[in-house]
Design a protein around this motif. Structure first.
Motif, PDB file in Angstrom:
ATOM      1  N   CYS A  72      47.913  38.985  35.113  1.00 55.61           N
ATOM      2  CA  CYS A  72      48.670  39.112  33.869  1.00 55.61           C
ATOM      3  C   CYS A  72      47.826  39.797  32.809  1.00 55.61           C
ATOM      4  N   ASP A  73      48.499  40.259  31.757  1.00 55.28           N
ATOM      5  CA  ASP A  73      47.811  40.717  30.551  1.00 55.28           C
ATOM      6  C   ASP A  73      47.342  39.496  29.770  1.00 55.28           C
ATOM      7  N   ALA A 198      32.502  34.372  45.229  1.00 55.30           N
ATOM      8  CA  ALA A 198      33.132  35.575  44.681  1.00 55.30           C
ATOM      9  C   ALA A 198      32.301  36.094  43.513  1.00 55.30           C
ATOM     10  N   GLU A 199      32.166  37.400  43.428  1.00 55.74           N
ATOM     11  CA  GLU A 199      31.383  38.015  42.362  1.00 55.74           C
ATOM     12  C   GLU A 199      32.293  38.284  41.158  1.00 55.74           C
ATOM     13  N   ILE A 200      32.079  37.550  40.077  1.00 55.58           N
ATOM     14  CA  ILE A 200      32.929  37.664  38.895  1.00 55.58           C
ATOM     15  C   ILE A 200      32.610  38.961  38.144  1.00 55.58           C
ATOM     16  N   LYS A 201      33.656  39.684  37.770  1.00 55.96           N
ATOM     17  CA  LYS A 201      33.496  40.978  37.118  1.00 55.96           C
ATOM     18  C   LYS A 201      33.921  40.981  35.653  1.00 55.96           C
ATOM     19  N   VAL A 202      34.325  39.826  35.129  1.00 61.14           N
ATOM     20  CA  VAL A 202      34.740  39.758  33.727  1.00 61.14           C
ATOM     21  C   VAL A 202      33.927  38.701  32.997  1.00 61.14           C
ATOM     22  N   LYS A 207      39.559  41.189  27.468  1.00 64.70           N
ATOM     23  CA  LYS A 207      40.997  41.398  27.581  1.00 64.70           C
ATOM     24  C   LYS A 207      41.314  41.956  28.962  1.00 64.70           C
ATOM     25  N   THR A 208      42.387  41.473  29.537  1.00 65.86           N
ATOM     26  CA  THR A 208      42.768  41.914  30.875  1.00 65.86           C
ATOM     27  C   THR A 208      44.061  42.723  30.827  1.00 65.86           C
ATOM     28  N   VAL A 209      44.159  43.654  31.744  1.00 62.60           N
ATOM     29  CA  VAL A 209      45.383  44.420  31.940  1.00 62.60           C
ATOM     30  C   VAL A 209      45.938  44.009  33.297  1.00 62.60           C
ATOM     31  N   GLY A 210      47.079  43.356  33.284  1.00 62.16           N
ATOM     32  CA  GLY A 210      47.649  42.846  34.524  1.00 62.16           C
ATOM     33  C   GLY A 210      47.878  43.940  35.558  1.00 62.16           C
ATOM     34  N   SER A 211      47.536  43.631  36.811  1.00 65.13           N
ATOM     35  CA  SER A 211      47.658  44.510  37.967  1.00 65.13           C
ATOM     36  C   SER A 211      46.608  45.607  38.005  1.00 65.13           C
ATOM     37  N   VAL A 212      45.710  45.646  36.982  1.00 61.46           N
ATOM     38  CA  VAL A 212      44.714  46.726  36.904  1.00 61.46           C
ATOM     39  C   VAL A 212      43.286  46.167  36.810  1.00 61.46           C
ATOM     40  N   THR A 213      43.026  45.272  35.854  1.00 56.58           N
ATOM     41  CA  THR A 213      41.678  44.763  35.631  1.00 56.58           C
ATOM     42  C   THR A 213      41.163  44.004  36.854  1.00 56.58           C
ATOM     43  N   VAL A 214      39.968  44.347  37.293  1.00 53.53           N
ATOM     44  CA  VAL A 214      39.345  43.639  38.419  1.00 53.53           C
ATOM     45  C   VAL A 214      38.628  42.395  37.901  1.00 53.53           C
TER      46      VAL A 214
END
Length: 219
Positions: A72-73, A198-202, A207-214
């Motif tokens: 999600c965003d 799991a390697e966390i990337k955030v 801010k996240t962009v749903g379906s895009v941000t890893v």
């Protein structure tokens, strides 16, 4: 701008109510009075606010069997190790994303795979950032098993104003990463539970962009 099907009824009802309010005020007040103009401007603002909530953005996505994308965003509000008791019954890495009323509220599949588990839970409507909202609020729990055999769990969680969770998947479905799986109306939260390695990337507050941000990469 494309609008989401979940908003058709709400937008129509909102428009009818606002039109009736404006007609009523214009009928009751004398001509030339300033209040009808203010109410008209406020009504347009409210209607546009509702419309923007149901917008469907165009996204350029890429798919990866190792990467977990944001469902999600929103904004990352939790990154921590927890014990997940509903499905895994053991420790997992939790990432929580808070969705404000201004965010797009479509939910996307974070990975490709097969739906191993789905359950809807009726519950409370605590504010989405409350620590117990993940376990006490109205919510869904979805587990997708990736092609590598790794189970990824995520939850749609209703907030104080979000009392309409929608989902378009069921157990046994094969889903693709970054495809639409559901919708939450008017402010909410999504939690995702990953393996500890799991390697966390955030980071927190990202801010996240749903379906895009890893969000993370699986080992």
């Amino acid at each position: 701008m494309k609008l989401h099907k979940e908003g058709y009824t709400i937008m129509a009802v909102t428009a009818i109510i606002l039109i009736l309010i404006n007609f009523g005020i214009n009928y009751l007040l004398p001509e030339g009075y300033w209040i009808p103009r203010v109410v008209l401007v406020a009504s347009i603002f409210v209607f546009l606010l509702v419309v923007q909530f149901f917008r469907v953005p165009k996204r350029v996505v890429h798919r990866s069997d190792r990467q977990i994308v944001a469902p999600c965003d929103g904004k990352v509000v939790v990154i921590e190790e927890v014990v997940e008791n509903e499905y895994f019954k053991g420790p997992r890495r939790q990432i929580s994303i808070f969705m404000s009323p201004l965010n797009v509220h479509i939910n996307w599949n974070p990975v490709s795979g097969v739906i191993q588990y789905f359950k809807y839970h009726a519950g409370l409507y605590l504010v989405a950032w409350h620590p117990k909202s993940s376990t006490d609020n109205e919510r869904t729990t979805v587990v997708i098993r990736t092609v590598e055999g790794i189970d990824v769990l995520f939850r749609q969680i209703a907030g104080a104003a979000a009392r309409r969770i929608r989902w378009y998947i069921k157990e046994g479905d094969t889903v693709e990463q970054s495809t639409e799986m559901g919708f939450i109306k008017f402010g909410s939260r999504v939690d995702i539970f990953l393996p500890l390695d799991a390697e966390i990337k955030v980071n927190l507050q990202d801010k996240t962009v749903g379906s895009v941000t890893v969000l993370a990469e699986l080992k």
